[in-house]
Design a protein around this motif. Structure first.
Motif, mmCIF file in Angstrom:
data_model
loop_
_atom_site.group_PDB
_atom_site.id
_atom_site.type_symbol
_atom_site.label_atom_id
_atom_site.label_comp_id
_atom_site.label_asym_id
_atom_site.label_seq_id
_atom_site.Cartn_x
_atom_site.Cartn_y
_atom_site.Cartn_z
ATOM 1 N N VAL A 98 0.520 -1.379 -0.318
ATOM 2 C CA VAL A 98 0.059 0.172 -0.265
ATOM 3 C C VAL A 98 1.269 1.410 -0.023
ATOM 4 O O VAL A 98 0.363 2.099 -0.690
ATOM 5 C CB VAL A 98 -0.949 -0.548 1.723
ATOM 6 N N MET A 99 2.029 1.398 0.968
ATOM 7 C CA MET A 99 2.950 2.506 0.418
ATOM 8 C C MET A 99 3.990 2.409 -0.675
ATOM 9 O O MET A 99 4.093 4.004 -0.843
ATOM 10 C CB MET A 99 3.427 2.482 2.331
ATOM 11 N N ALA A 100 3.848 1.693 -1.215
ATOM 12 C CA ALA A 100 4.336 1.008 -2.312
ATOM 13 C C ALA A 100 3.715 2.370 -3.522
ATOM 14 O O ALA A 100 4.063 3.141 -4.287
ATOM 15 C CB ALA A 100 4.497 0.102 -2.786
ATOM 16 N N ARG B 259 -8.279 -1.112 -7.024
ATOM 17 C CA ARG B 259 -7.487 -1.158 -8.657
ATOM 18 C C ARG B 259 -6.103 -1.706 -8.631
ATOM 19 O O ARG B 259 -5.752 -2.472 -9.334
ATOM 20 C CB ARG B 259 -8.832 -0.902 -9.244
ATOM 21 N N PHE B 260 -5.003 -0.636 -8.209
ATOM 22 C CA PHE B 260 -3.884 -0.916 -8.975
ATOM 23 C C PHE B 260 -3.715 -1.786 -8.083
ATOM 24 O O PHE B 260 -2.675 -2.700 -8.398
ATOM 25 C CB PHE B 260 -3.205 0.159 -7.813
ATOM 26 N N LEU B 261 -3.704 -2.301 -6.460
ATOM 27 C CA LEU B 261 -2.927 -4.103 -5.833
ATOM 28 C C LEU B 261 -3.836 -5.138 -6.199
ATOM 29 O O LEU B 261 -3.934 -6.282 -5.930
ATOM 30 C CB LEU B 261 -2.997 -3.357 -4.410
ATOM 31 N N ARG C 102 -2.583 9.490 1.195
ATOM 32 C CA ARG C 102 -1.312 10.151 0.090
ATOM 33 C C ARG C 102 -0.699 9.541 1.479
ATOM 34 O O ARG C 102 -1.100 9.306 3.032
ATOM 35 C CB ARG C 102 -1.156 11.198 -0.400
ATOM 36 N N LEU C 103 0.942 9.916 1.144
ATOM 37 C CA LEU C 103 1.938 9.175 2.479
ATOM 38 C C LEU C 103 2.214 10.438 2.859
ATOM 39 O O LEU C 103 2.023 11.584 2.671
ATOM 40 C CB LEU C 103 2.721 8.581 2.254
ATOM 41 N N ALA D 95 10.922 5.482 2.536
ATOM 42 C CA ALA D 95 12.124 5.249 1.683
ATOM 43 C C ALA D 95 13.546 4.865 1.857
ATOM 44 O O ALA D 95 13.707 3.716 2.012
ATOM 45 C CB ALA D 95 12.585 7.106 2.426
ATOM 46 N N ALA D 96 13.326 4.308 3.906
ATOM 47 C CA ALA D 96 13.964 3.299 4.306
ATOM 48 C C ALA D 96 13.106 1.736 3.885
ATOM 49 O O ALA D 96 14.851 0.896 3.883
ATOM 50 C CB ALA D 96 13.928 3.919 5.872
#
Length: 155
Positions: free
Chosen positions: A50-52, A68-70, A105-106, A115-116
């Motif tokens: 999800v975060m990606a 839908r994307f996932l 959104r993040l 990022a880590a």
């Protein structure tokens, strides 16, 4: 009496073996990634996914768009997003005041955390797939992309 497997033509058998190898390889890599994400970041692969997805869309995504994307149900995404919001990694807003049209959104903390995780994930994938030469990886990827485009257009 001949077994069903014995009746499969050689070409079909080669494709069946390929499918089984792809499946086993995917499962093994996924299992290893799940363990590493849990150990290093106390998180799950679905949370990472999800975060990606949200990292790719800095302006945010509608919940339906995200599911839908996932390629997962809205219910699966909703639960994960709720926990990410509670942890301060994702923020939710509503489009045009419509409470049913949530955009996620993040958060700043989510971007830093992801990022880590993404850097570690990239190192792990490089380690796990290290025996495959870069040219071979590009060839395999291109072959799979061609196959995907063939059946994806029919759906």
């Amino acid at each position: 009496m001949v077994s069903a497997v014995a009746q499969i033509a050689d070409d079909d058998r080669a494709r069946l073996r390929l499918w089984l190898r792809l499946l086993r390889t995917t499962r093994a890599i996924e299992r290893e990634l799940r363990e590493r994400l849990a150990t290093a970041f106390d998180t799950t692969l679905p949370r990472f996914d999800v975060m990606a997805a949200l990292d790719r869309a800095p302006e945010g995504m509608m919940m339906g768009e995200l599911s839908r994307f996932l390629l997962v149900s809205n219910g699966n995404v909703t639960g994960i997003v709720e926990r990410l919001v509670a942890d301060g990694l994702v923020v939710r807003s509503h489009r045009d005041g419509d409470r049913r049209a949530a955009i996620v959104r993040l958060s700043d903390a989510g971007r830093t955390t992801f990022a880590a995780m993404a850097a570690a994930h990239a190192r792990w994938i490089d380690e796990l797939l290290g025996p495959i030469e870069p040219d071979a990886a590009r060839d395999i990827s291109a072959t799979l992309a061609t196959f995907r485009s063939q059946w994806e257009n029919d759906a």
